[in-house]
Design an enzyme around this catalytic site. Structure first.
Site, PDB file in Angstrom:
ATOM      1  CG  HIS A  64      -0.491   0.318   2.384  1.00  0.00           C
ATOM      2  ND1 HIS A  64       0.138  -1.330   3.152  1.00  0.00           N
ATOM      3  CD2 HIS A  64      -0.611   0.940   3.476  1.00  0.00           C
ATOM      4  CE1 HIS A  64       0.527  -0.935   4.097  1.00  0.00           C
ATOM      5  NE2 HIS A  64      -0.203   0.597   4.769  1.00  0.00           N
ATOM      6  CG  HIS A  66      -0.301   5.772   4.460  1.00  0.00           C
ATOM      7  ND1 HIS A  66      -0.964   5.940   5.149  1.00  0.00           N
ATOM      8  CD2 HIS A  66       0.535   3.603   4.705  1.00  0.00           C
ATOM      9  CE1 HIS A  66      -1.658   4.668   5.825  1.00  0.00           C
ATOM     10  NE2 HIS A  66      -0.441   3.534   5.337  1.00  0.00           N
ATOM     11  CE1 TYR A 128      -0.450   4.586  11.360  1.00  0.00           C
ATOM     12  CE2 TYR A 128      -1.278   5.742   9.155  1.00  0.00           C
ATOM     13  CZ  TYR A 128      -1.513   5.427  10.068  1.00  0.00           C
ATOM     14  OH  TYR A 128      -2.078   4.000   9.440  1.00  0.00           O
ATOM     15  CD  GLN A 132       1.079   3.048   7.547  1.00  0.00           C
ATOM     16  OE1 GLN A 132       1.525   3.836   8.590  1.00  0.00           O
ATOM     17  NE2 GLN A 132       0.866   1.861   7.667  1.00  0.00           N
TER      18      GLN A 132
END
Length: 146
Positions: A64, A66, A128, A132
């Site tokens: 994924h 971000h 954040y 990750q």
């Protein structure tokens, strides 16, 4: 906290529109590593720039992406995400899949995305995204930051 002087400007508006965006490869395949990851870093930044957007912080894990992205109010988030995902899929297919013409890149990204507005929590979102891989419990010797 943002002050009016830190806002971006368009001809008739001042703005500070930042979003935390997450999207995944089709079937959550673990394909975002090595040469593809490095290639996508520059592609994402260039595609964002073409729409007047800025990727403030980004990180790719194997399955994924971000990003903390600033998008001018003249574009919808859906328009920008669609553009970035669509054009990056085509670029990857051309670069790594030996597809040169008439290719739509449908094999890379899953439909949809997760998005939230950042507001005054920008520093928390930056941290954040930066951490990750540790948060997901998937330490890697390869940096996915962009």
């Amino acid at each position: 906290m943002s002050t009016l002087s830190s806002y971006e400007s368009l001809s008739h508006s001042k703005w500070d529109c930042k979003y935390h965006l997450v999207f995944v490869p089709k079937c959550r395949r673990r394909v975002l590593y090595g040469k593809i990851r490095k290639y996508l870093e520059t592609v994402f930044h260039e595609l964002a720039r073409q729409r007047g957007c800025t990727i403030i912080k980004g990180h790719m894990i194997q399955d994924h992406v971000h990003m903390l992205i600033s998008i001018p109010p003249k574009y919808s988030i859906a328009e920008v995400v669609g553009y970035i995902k669509g054009k990056s899929a085509i670029a990857v297919a051309r670069q790594f899949g030996n597809k040169k013409r008439n290719f739509n890149g449908e094999q890379l990204w899953a439909r949809g995305y997760a998005v939230s507005t950042v507001g005054f929590e920008e520093e928390q979102i930056r941290m954040y995204i930066k951490h990750q891989e540790q948060l997901d419990g998937r330490g890697s010797n390869e940096s996915g930051e962009f």
